[in-house]
Design an enzyme around this catalytic site. Structure first.
Site, short mmCIF file in Angstrom:
data_model
loop_
_atom_site.label_atom_id
_atom_site.label_comp_id
_atom_site.label_asym_id
_atom_site.label_seq_id
_atom_site.Cartn_x
_atom_site.Cartn_y
_atom_site.Cartn_z
N LYS A 294 -10.28 -35.32 -24.71
CA LYS A 294 -11.05 -36.43 -24.13
C LYS A 294 -11.66 -35.93 -22.82
O LYS A 294 -12.41 -34.96 -22.86
CB LYS A 294 -10.13 -37.65 -23.96
CG LYS A 294 -9.60 -38.17 -25.30
CD LYS A 294 -8.90 -39.50 -25.15
CE LYS A 294 -8.44 -40.05 -26.49
NZ LYS A 294 -7.10 -39.62 -26.90
N TYR B 110 1.29 -16.98 -37.18
CA TYR B 110 2.45 -17.87 -37.02
C TYR B 110 3.22 -17.50 -35.76
O TYR B 110 3.48 -16.32 -35.52
CB TYR B 110 3.38 -17.78 -38.23
CG TYR B 110 3.24 -18.96 -39.15
CD1 TYR B 110 3.40 -20.26 -38.66
CD2 TYR B 110 2.95 -18.81 -40.50
CE1 TYR B 110 3.26 -21.36 -39.49
CE2 TYR B 110 2.81 -19.90 -41.34
CZ TYR B 110 2.97 -21.18 -40.83
OH TYR B 110 2.84 -22.26 -41.64
N ASP C 18 0.96 -41.79 -20.10
CA ASP C 18 0.06 -41.26 -21.13
C ASP C 18 -1.34 -41.28 -20.53
O ASP C 18 -1.99 -42.32 -20.45
CB ASP C 18 0.15 -42.14 -22.38
CG ASP C 18 -0.77 -41.65 -23.49
OD1 ASP C 18 -1.66 -40.82 -23.20
OD2 ASP C 18 -0.61 -42.09 -24.63
N GLU D 185 6.14 -19.70 -34.30
CA GLU D 185 7.16 -20.68 -33.94
C GLU D 185 7.98 -20.19 -32.76
O GLU D 185 8.39 -19.02 -32.70
CB GLU D 185 8.13 -20.93 -35.11
CG GLU D 185 7.56 -21.82 -36.17
CD GLU D 185 6.98 -21.03 -37.32
OE1 GLU D 185 6.53 -19.89 -37.07
OE2 GLU D 185 6.99 -21.55 -38.45
N THR E 125 -3.94 -35.99 -24.36
CA THR E 125 -4.70 -35.22 -25.33
C THR E 125 -5.54 -34.24 -24.52
O THR E 125 -5.70 -34.40 -23.30
CB THR E 125 -5.64 -36.11 -26.16
OG1 THR E 125 -6.35 -36.97 -25.27
CG2 THR E 125 -4.88 -36.95 -27.16
N ARG F 263 -9.44 -30.53 -29.81
CA ARG F 263 -8.41 -31.52 -30.17
C ARG F 263 -7.04 -30.88 -29.93
O ARG F 263 -6.80 -29.75 -30.35
CB ARG F 263 -8.54 -31.92 -31.64
CG ARG F 263 -9.80 -32.65 -31.85
CD ARG F 263 -9.95 -33.49 -33.06
NE ARG F 263 -11.05 -34.35 -32.69
CZ ARG F 263 -10.92 -35.54 -32.14
NH1 ARG F 263 -9.73 -36.08 -31.99
NH2 ARG F 263 -11.97 -36.22 -31.75
#
Ligand code: DSN
Length: 444
Positions: free
Chosen positions: A231, A57, A202, A59, A228, A237
């Protein structure tokens, strides 16, 4: 070590999941993947994704985490940020978005209040859900105005300017999921400046082409760039948000607004294995061979488009500037093409075309792209072959016509799917596709 030999624990501990991973690996190897939003991550990217970093973790951001034990995670995230900044020529990068839609939503969170106006390209015209389409949260929480493409498939810039002047949006999106021409970023930048809006580019589909020098960069004209990472960037991903010099000039707090929008406003702990794999992919994109690949992707798409036209098909705008081709197949016939091509070992997707005469569920076109076949080493001669197979399938499905009634359609499509599985012509193509795939392995 071959990609299929990396799963000794899984093979022993969970043979069911192992079996389906092997089946999917084999499917990717033995068929032609032409979905333009898909790519094939390198074995190094896949190794980073499969690491113990998934346990942690973190954060917060490097040097300011909520939990302890993040000294190595910090180094990884800093490398990803630095590589992203270098590749895109921008002063700031957030590499934590879980994917493209969360990245885009974070831009709304950073810049807009509920009810503010946003403008984006309509979904049936090739735009993305998160650019304000009616089915997306972005149009539930914000006032959305949509612009379109003209009948010829090119963006309607006079409409974009007129709508911007009329509605004074706070945010304008440029970028799409199904647009085959170079985006006029400079013109969009001027329109945004004229109405005092932020311009967000985008670049999800084309970011690999941009950093590979095969597509113009929006960095001088947009305030924010999102993408992203899975691609044409060839990563895992994931997503990224970049702030440009122009963005910082408009709002010196823009980077910290983006950081806060991602955490704590929208996301929790970053996916550290994903961050590491993004860093690996960005490292690969910095190598000279990535540029060679990006240019070949575009050349291959152009050659594939030409082959479709030679085979009697119509392609939107008559060609392409990027990795993607949109072909018209006749009213509502995209679904026949997608399913018949699947049976022939060629995977692509049905898609709306400009001024779509049917619905997004039964669209009249197909969308395809060349990133993966180019990774396999295929060039123009192979694109000619693939184009002629697609054109043969187009002829094979020409006799099928989508009925008007909803129930009739379901029955008709069921019959169609069982017939195409026995179609000799399609099975012959499937054999030829398999042979080509063996000649150009995806993971040698
Ligand atoms: N699903 C992506 C595409 O196929 O273009 C967009 O999010």
């Amino acid at each position: 070590m071959k990609i299929t030999e990396r799963f000794e624990y899984l093979k022993k501990n969970d043979p069911d999941i192992y079996k389906w991973i092997m089946a999917e690996t084999d499917r990717q190897e033995t068929t032609l993947e032409l979905i333009p939003s898909e790519c094939a991550a390198s074995p190094a990217v896949i190794e980073a994704m499969g690491s113990v970093l998934t346990n942690k973790y973190s954060e917060g951001y490097p040097g300011r985490r909520y939990y302890g034990g993040n000294e190595f995670i910090d180094e990884i995230e800093k490398i990803a940020q630095e590589r992203a900044k270098k590749l895109f020529g921008v002063p700031y990068a957030n590499v934590q978005p879980y994917s493209g839609s969360p990245a885009n939503f974070a831009v709304y969170m950073a810049l807009l209040k509920p009810g503010d106006t946003v403008m984006g390209q309509a979904l049936p015209d090739g735009g993305h859900l998160t650019h304000g389409w009616k089915a997306s949260a972005t149009s539930i929480y914000f006032n959305s105005v949509q612009y379109h493409v003209k009948e010829d498939g090119y963006l309607d810039l006079p409409e974009v300017r007129a709508l911007a002047k009329k509605h004074s949006p706070k945010l304008i999106w440029v970028g799409a999921t199904a647009y085959v021409r170079e985006f006029p970023f400079e013109e969009f930048g001027k329109i945004a400046d004229e109405v005092g809006a932020y311009l967000a580019a985008d670049t999800a589909h084309i970011s690999g082409l941009i950093v590979g020098g095969a597509h113009k960069s929006p960095a001088p004209f947009a305030h924010i760039i999102t993408t992203t990472t899975h691609k044409t960037l060839r990563g895992p991903r994931g997503g990224m948000i970049l702030v440009t010099e122009k963005g910082l000039k408009k709002d010196p707090d823009l980077s910290s607004k983006i950081d806060q929008a991602i955490f704590p406003k929208l996301q929790g702990g970053p996916h550290n294995h994903q961050t590491a794999a993004i860093a690996v992919a960005l490292g690969e994109a910095l190598k000279p061979e990535f540029k060679v690949w990006a240019r070949q992707v575009v050349r291959n798409a152009q050659a594939l488009g030409e082959a479709l036209v030679e085979g009697g098909m119509i392609i939107v705008t008559g060609g392409t500037d990027n990795h993607m081709i949109l072909a018209e197949c006749g009213k509502g016939k995209g679904v026949f093409m997608q399913d018949a091509l699947d049976a022939a070992g060629i995977t692509l997707n049905k898609n709306t075309i400009p001024k779509e005469p049917e619905s997004p569920f039964y669209p009249s076109g197909i969308r395809m792209g060349t990133p993966i076949v180019t990774i396999r080493g295929m060039k123009e001669p192979e694109m000619k072959k693939i184009g002629s197979w697609i054109a043969r399938v187009y002829k094979a499905v020409s006799e099928y016509v989508l009925p008007e009634g909803k129930e009739e359609r379901t029955k008709y499509l069921e019959d169609f799917r069982s017939k195409i599985k026995k179609n000799d012509g399609l099975m012959k193509i499937r054999g030829e596709v398999n042979a080509l795939c063996r000649e150009f392995p995806l993971y040698p």
